[in-house]
Enzyme design. Structure first.
Site: not given
Length: 156
Positions: A8, A11, A13-15, A126
């Site tokens: 993401c 690196n 939050c999402r990933s 995000d």
């Protein structure tokens, strides 16, 4: 060994959510020793003097709410060589995909958006901006379940 890299923007939050959600799923299947799962950023915004920021506290709390712990994970940046090392490079949205392709100099089936594996043609918002960490968690679970099912169907 199947190697998966979630990517993401920062690196934080999402990933990392995807990394630890899939690690949890693989562990529950008893397959941890057959997978290497990591995450990275397309940007260096969350990396200072070579040290990445930790998982963003609301993302960490959302994972913990579901019994998933991300330890001392810190942001790292995607490298050109990651394309050759990993079997799957999974972006969270279209901008991530463009940046993965730009950084690695590669295109192709190895690079996909996570929700594509669930038959959805959209990215994962995000939560840094949306503040909807629960929505992001749900989307990541949906994508990881489909990705794991795809891998297990084609691997065994």
């Amino acid at each position: 060994m199947i190697r998966i890299l979630f990517v993401c923007h920062g690196n934080i939050c999402r990933s990392p959510m995807a990394e630890f959600i899939l690690k949890d799923m693989v562990d529950k299947e008893g397959l941890s020793d057959q997978f290497e799962i990591a995450s990275a950023a397309t940007s260096s915004e969350e990396i200072w003097n070579g040290t990445g920021n930790p998982v963003y506290p609301p993302a960490r709390r959302e994972l913990e709410r579901h019994g998933i712990y991300c330890g001392d994970k810190r942001a790292v940046q995607l490298k050109r060589s990651d394309y050759d090392y990993y079997d799957y490079l999974i972006g969270m949205d279209e901008q991530n995909i463009r940046n993965i392709e730009k950084i690695t100099g590669q295109h192709g089936e190895k690079i996909t958006m996570l929700l594509e594996h669930a038959g959805l043609k959209r990215g994962i918002r995000d939560p840094w901006y949306s503040r909807a960490f629960d929505e992001t968690y749900d989307d990541v679970v949906t994508g990881c379940q489909a990705l794991l099912a795809h891998i297990l169907t084609n691997w065994k």
